[in-house]
Structure formats: structure tokens, C-alpha cells
Design a protein around this motif. Structure first.
Motif, PDB file in Angstrom:
ATOM      1  N   CYS A  32     -14.558   6.889 -61.452  1.00  0.00           N
ATOM      2  CA  CYS A  32     -13.890   5.583 -61.550  1.00  0.00           C
ATOM      3  C   CYS A  32     -12.523   5.627 -60.879  1.00  0.00           C
ATOM      4  O   CYS A  32     -12.124   4.673 -60.195  1.00  0.00           O
ATOM      5  N   TRP A  33     -11.790   6.691 -61.081  1.00  0.00           N
ATOM      6  CA  TRP A  33     -10.471   6.879 -60.464  1.00  0.00           C
ATOM      7  C   TRP A  33     -10.565   6.791 -58.950  1.00  0.00           C
ATOM      8  O   TRP A  33      -9.707   6.178 -58.293  1.00  0.00           O
ATOM      9  N   SER A  34     -11.612   7.367 -58.382  1.00  0.00           N
ATOM     10  CA  SER A  34     -11.782   7.351 -56.926  1.00  0.00           C
ATOM     11  C   SER A  34     -12.335   6.007 -56.441  1.00  0.00           C
ATOM     12  O   SER A  34     -11.854   5.446 -55.452  1.00  0.00           O
ATOM     13  N   LEU A  35     -13.328   5.475 -57.134  1.00  0.00           N
ATOM     14  CA  LEU A  35     -13.932   4.212 -56.719  1.00  0.00           C
ATOM     15  C   LEU A  35     -12.958   3.042 -56.844  1.00  0.00           C
ATOM     16  O   LEU A  35     -13.020   2.094 -56.060  1.00  0.00           O
ATOM     17  N   ALA A  36     -12.070   3.100 -57.822  1.00  0.00           N
ATOM     18  CA  ALA A  36     -11.105   2.016 -58.017  1.00  0.00           C
ATOM     19  C   ALA A  36     -10.173   1.857 -56.824  1.00  0.00           C
ATOM     20  O   ALA A  36      -9.590   0.783 -56.623  1.00  0.00           O
ATOM     21  N   LYS A  37     -10.029   2.891 -56.019  1.00  0.00           N
ATOM     22  CA  LYS A  37      -9.163   2.839 -54.840  1.00  0.00           C
ATOM     23  C   LYS A  37      -9.833   2.156 -53.645  1.00  0.00           C
ATOM     24  O   LYS A  37      -9.164   1.816 -52.672  1.00  0.00           O
ATOM     25  N   SER A  38     -11.151   1.990 -53.714  1.00  0.00           N
ATOM     26  CA  SER A  38     -11.884   1.483 -52.557  1.00  0.00           C
ATOM     27  C   SER A  38     -11.596   0.004 -52.300  1.00  0.00           C
ATOM     28  O   SER A  38     -11.669  -0.818 -53.220  1.00  0.00           O
ATOM     29  N   PRO A  39     -11.319  -0.360 -51.051  1.00  0.00           N
ATOM     30  CA  PRO A  39     -11.142  -1.776 -50.730  1.00  0.00           C
ATOM     31  C   PRO A  39     -12.430  -2.575 -50.879  1.00  0.00           C
ATOM     32  O   PRO A  39     -12.393  -3.807 -50.925  1.00  0.00           O
ATOM     33  N   LEU A  40     -13.555  -1.884 -50.960  1.00  0.00           N
ATOM     34  CA  LEU A  40     -14.837  -2.570 -51.130  1.00  0.00           C
ATOM     35  C   LEU A  40     -15.105  -2.936 -52.580  1.00  0.00           C
ATOM     36  O   LEU A  40     -16.006  -3.725 -52.859  1.00  0.00           O
ATOM     37  N   CYS A  41     -14.344  -2.364 -53.508  1.00  0.00           N
ATOM     38  CA  CYS A  41     -14.597  -2.561 -54.942  1.00  0.00           C
ATOM     39  C   CYS A  41     -13.776  -3.743 -55.459  1.00  0.00           C
ATOM     40  O   CYS A  41     -12.548  -3.671 -55.543  1.00  0.00           O
ATOM     41  N   ASP A  42     -14.457  -4.825 -55.808  1.00  0.00           N
ATOM     42  CA  ASP A  42     -13.783  -6.004 -56.352  1.00  0.00           C
ATOM     43  C   ASP A  42     -13.549  -5.884 -57.852  1.00  0.00           C
ATOM     44  O   ASP A  42     -12.471  -6.174 -58.354  1.00  0.00           O
ATOM     45  N   LYS A  43     -14.582  -5.480 -58.556  1.00  0.00           N
ATOM     46  CA  LYS A  43     -14.502  -5.350 -60.019  1.00  0.00           C
ATOM     47  C   LYS A  43     -15.258  -4.091 -60.423  1.00  0.00           C
ATOM     48  O   LYS A  43     -16.389  -3.867 -59.986  1.00  0.00           O
ATOM     49  N   LEU A  44     -14.631  -3.277 -61.264  1.00  0.00           N
ATOM     50  CA  LEU A  44     -15.222  -2.009 -61.674  1.00  0.00           C
ATOM     51  C   LEU A  44     -15.541  -2.043 -63.165  1.00  0.00           C
ATOM     52  O   LEU A  44     -14.685  -2.385 -63.987  1.00  0.00           O
ATOM     53  N   TYR A  45     -16.778  -1.684 -63.489  1.00  0.00           N
ATOM     54  CA  TYR A  45     -17.217  -1.567 -64.871  1.00  0.00           C
ATOM     55  C   TYR A  45     -17.666  -0.136 -65.130  1.00  0.00           C
ATOM     56  O   TYR A  45     -18.095   0.578 -64.209  1.00  0.00           O
ATOM     57  N   CYS A  46     -17.609   0.281 -66.391  1.00  0.00           N
ATOM     58  CA  CYS A  46     -18.146   1.579 -66.773  1.00  0.00           C
ATOM     59  C   CYS A  46     -18.843   1.456 -68.118  1.00  0.00           C
ATOM     60  O   CYS A  46     -18.296   0.862 -69.052  1.00  0.00           O
ATOM     61  N   ALA A  47     -20.049   2.011 -68.205  1.00  0.00           N
ATOM     62  CA  ALA A  47     -20.831   1.955 -69.443  1.00  0.00           C
ATOM     63  C   ALA A  47     -21.202   3.363 -69.887  1.00  0.00           C
ATOM     64  O   ALA A  47     -21.913   4.051 -69.158  1.00  0.00           O
ATOM     65  N   PRO A  48     -20.732   3.820 -71.062  1.00  0.00           N
ATOM     66  CA  PRO A  48     -19.833   3.109 -71.959  1.00  0.00           C
ATOM     67  C   PRO A  48     -18.351   3.367 -71.670  1.00  0.00           C
ATOM     68  O   PRO A  48     -17.499   2.703 -72.249  1.00  0.00           O
ATOM     69  N   GLY A  49     -18.032   4.361 -70.832  1.00  0.00           N
ATOM     70  CA  GLY A  49     -16.641   4.647 -70.527  1.00  0.00           C
ATOM     71  C   GLY A  49     -15.942   5.390 -71.658  1.00  0.00           C
ATOM     72  O   GLY A  49     -16.556   5.865 -72.615  1.00  0.00           O
ATOM     73  N   ASN A  50     -14.625   5.508 -71.536  1.00  0.00           N
ATOM     74  CA  ASN A  50     -13.795   6.147 -72.557  1.00  0.00           C
ATOM     75  C   ASN A  50     -12.377   5.572 -72.433  1.00  0.00           C
ATOM     76  O   ASN A  50     -12.111   4.790 -71.506  1.00  0.00           O
TER      77      ASN A  50
END
Length: 424
Positions: free
Chosen positions: A16-34
């Protein structure tokens, strides 16, 4: 696009830390996450086993890409479910995930396609297994065939220990994972992890890392899911990497296609290297944990672009850029792990630790209770540091560890000892 990550550990926090930096990522979800992931993504209270609910959620939120973190949902066919719903998901099909789901399958594949690995036999009968183990030198390796959360491998130093391991595995100590076992020769050398992506045709090498499986300093104690890691791993020289790609990774991708099990996703090779010659210990069908926590901090390229190319069959068009810095992570675990351990102890001091230069704290087994951060698992935190050298990264990581107030936790204090010995 909207992106969904499946999982709740340190690996998924790093993803998530890496994907959140992507300009292609508009909204990030994680199931279930922490709780750590919750600072980067919207956490969704759905566990990886809830396949119907996950697919329905992805449709509802217009998810364009799913990254499946853990191995069990891949083995159970979660990638197939997303693909059937027309949603891109990175991870092998259930047929492909047998590379992690059955150690016996992998050993047979190596035998049939001349992939270098240890001598072995497969057994369901304890007496026959013990007899074969007696023909091998000591130590000898006893493995539950299936997935056992990183704990189904026993390195037996004596015949008595080997016999006990065989009886315990076939007697149900690891559930269905131990309905069959593999007895194999012990490979001497230096262990390392190497990662690649494949779209079923092309293999895109990533980088390697070295982790520490034993619970305590000096490689003592039981095997764990990993107590720390660092990258690069000096044992993975250019020559060793080339041999790994040409003798292990590419033949495996070709073999899986030939067997009607075309493999798309992350291919994680656990290696033993001796005298510059790599042999396969095992495959995993996903990013490693805690290796992901040192690989992704070194990646310059956009992770989401690369993962999408694996889904689209275009990895041959992708080039990767990496930081030269060393990355090192120290796992903080609950005292008692990998055996029985309590849950719910409070953790303090993370903000101070995270403010140190080069430090990122990844959550692996945490929860919020009455507004306080508490331990909810065995491996709880990954204290990751970058630095110009192994020594600098390690000093930074342990300086951060020392700021964390968690009396119920412990960590190894000798992460990267092999690399430090090389640095002098």
C-alpha cells in the motif's frame, strides 16, 4: 484507477505504501488492512476468505486492479474469482499457486525439468519416510507438503528429531498441510530470496534479499515467518542472479505452461547458494514477508505500472530502476512467538521512531483498542531503514527499535550479520 490490496500484514502495508505513490492510483482500499495501512488506504472489514464479498465490493467500487498479498487466498482461487468477474488481479490461478501449495509438486517439477534442487522423496507413510531419512546425512530436512504459515519445515539435527518431526507432521500437527511430507537432503550454503514477475511468457527479474528465519540471535530457535531482512543480499552476485533466472525461473515458467498451469504473478524463489551455484529450496507464489518491506523501498519505478504489465502480458516492455541504498528491516514480535503468545499488549513510541532519518514503520500485526495501538499477532512491526551501507541501515533501524516502548515485544539484534561480515 481504484486499487484494492488484499491482506493485513507488513507485506500489505509495504505494498500500500508503494502503490499509494502511483499517479495511476486514484483511490486505494485494503481488505482488511491494519492501523498502519489505514493511514494510506481505506480499510475494508473483509477477510481474504470472503471471496464473494470481495468480488462484490470490487464491482461496487469500480476497482480496476487487485493485488492479492497472502498465499492462502491465491491457493484457494481468489485470483480466478476476480478474473472471472472481469477484474484485473495479480496472482496465479489456483492451478498455478500449487507452486506454493505443494512442496512435493515443486520437487517433482524440478526433477522432470532439470531445475537444480536437493535430493528428496515424498511420503504418506511414516516408516518409509524414516527409513529414507536414515539414508541421508545430518541434518536432514522434513517438510509438510502444504502451506503451514512458514512453520512446516523442520531441520532435524538428529535421527530422533527427524523421526519426531515425521510423526508430528503425518500425525496432524499442521492439519491438512501435513497429509503428505517431503524428506530431503540438507543443502549447505547461504540462503537468499530472489523475486521476479511473470506474465506467463516473460520473466521480469526484480531484486533479491536475505531474511532470517530463526527466532533468535545466532540463528537459534524455531523457524518463523521471518525475523528480519535486508537488500541487496551480497551472496546474490550478478552471476548467481543470471544462473537463477536461466536455470530456475525461466524453466519453471515454461514447465508450468507445458503442464497446463500457466503462471502469472510474483515468483519468489527461496535459494541456497554455495560456491556461486544456486539451488532451489522452495517457491512462493507471492511477495515475501518481510522481504517486501526491503524490496519496495529500493524501487524507483512505479509499482502499479509494473504490476499491470504482468496482468496484461507486456512485461517484455518494462524496465525497472532501483535505488542503490541498502534497505534493512527488523521484525518486532510478541514474546512467545513462534509458539503461544498473548495478544493485546500496548505499543508506544512509534511516532518518535518514525521521525528518525531513513525510517519507515510497517505494521504487521497491530490493532486499535480503546484508542490505543496494541499487538494482535506474533510478528507485529517491521522497522525498516535505508542507508548508504548495511551498517548505516542497521544502526538506523535499531536506533528506531530502541525508541519503541513495548516491553512485551522482542527482536533479533543481529540482522544482516553475514553482510556486515563482508563489509568488514
Amino acid at each position: 484507477m481504484n486499487v484494492l490490496v488484499i491482506g493485513s500484514g507488513g507485506r500489505e502495508h509495504a505494498l500500500c505504501w508503494s502503490l499509494a505513490k502511483s499517479p495511476l492510483c486514484d483511490k486505494l482500499y485494503c481488505a482488511p488492512g491494519n492501523p498502519g495501512i489505514g493511514t494510506l488506504a481505506e480499510c475494508v472489514p473483509l477477510t481474504p476468505s470472503k471471496q464473494d464479498e470481495l468480488v462484490a465490493f470490487a464491482k461496487e467500487k469500480g476497482i480496476g486492479f487487485v493485488m492479492i498479498g497472502p498465499e492462502v487466498p491465491l491457493i484457494d482461487g481468489l485470483a480466478d474469482r476476480f478474473q472471472a468477474a472481469g477484474i484485473k488481479a495479480l496472482g496465479p490461478s489456483a492451478k498455478g499457486a500449487i507452486l506454493e501449495g505443494s512442496k512435493g509438486f515443486v520437487k517433482d517439477l524440478c526433477r522432470d525439468f532439470d531445475i537444480p534442487t536437493a535430493a528428496y522423496q515424498r511420503f504418506t507413510d511414516a516408516s518409509a519416510a524414516k527409513a529414507f531419512a536414515g539414508t541421508l546425512g545430518l541434518p536432514v530436512v522434513i517438510k509438510a507438503d502444504g502451506v503451514a504459515a512458514g512453520k512446516g519445515v523442520i531441520i532435524a539435527e538428529t535421527r530422533e528429531a527427524a523421526d519426531t518431526a515425521i510423526d508430528e507432521i503425518l500425525g496432524g500437527a499442521f492439519g491438512a498441510a501435513g497429509s503428505e511430507l517431503v524428506v530431503e537432503e540438507y543443502l549447505d550454503g547461504e540462503e537468499a530470496s530472489f523475486f521476479a514477475l511473470t506474465d506467463g511468457e516473460h520473466v521480469l527479474p526484480l531484486i533479491g534479499a536475505q531474511d532470517h528465519k530463526r527466532a533468535f540471535d545466532g540463528d537459534k530457535g524455531l523457524n518463523t515467518g521471518g525475523m528480519g531482512a535486508y537488500s541487496p543480499a551480497p551472496v546474490l552476485t550478478t552471476d548467481v542472479v543470471e544462473k537463477t533466472i536461466e536455470r530456475i525461473l525461466k524453466p519453471t515458467v515454461r514447465a508450468m505452461k507445458q503442464r497446463g498451469r500457466s503462471y502469472v504473478g510474483v515468483l519468489f524463489a527461496g535459494l541456497m547458494v554455495k560456491n556461486g551455484e544456486p539451488k532451489l529450496i522452495e517457491f512462493n507464489c507471492r511477495f515475501g514477508d518481510p522481504e517486501t518491506q526491503v524490496i519496495l523501498p529500493r524501487l524507483k519505478s512505479d509499482l502499479l505500472t509494473v504490476l499491470l504489465a504482468a496482468c496484461d502480458g507486456t512485461l517484455d516492455r518494462i524496465g525497472l530502476d532501483w535505488h542503490d541504498d541498502v534497505a534493512l528491516t527488523v521484525v518486532m514480535a510478541t514474546k512467545g512467538y513462534p509458539g503461544d503468545y498473548p495478544k493485546g499488549s500496548e505499543i508506544r513510541g512509534l511516532d518518535a521512531a518514525a521521525k528518525l532519518p531513513g525510517i519507515t514503520v510497517f505494521h504487521a500485526g497491530t490493532a486499535l483498542k480503546d484508542g490505543k495501538l496494541v499487538a494482535s499477532g506474533g510478528r507485529v512491526l517491521n522497522i525498516t531503514a535505508t542507508g548508504k551501507t548495511v551498517r548505516e541501515a542497521r544502526e538506523r533501524a535499531y536506533a528506531a527499535v530502541d525508541l519503541i516502548d513495548w516491553p512485551e515485544g522482542f527482536c533479533r539484534r543481529d540482522i544482516a550479520w553475514r553482510a556486515l561480515a563482508r563489509e568488514g
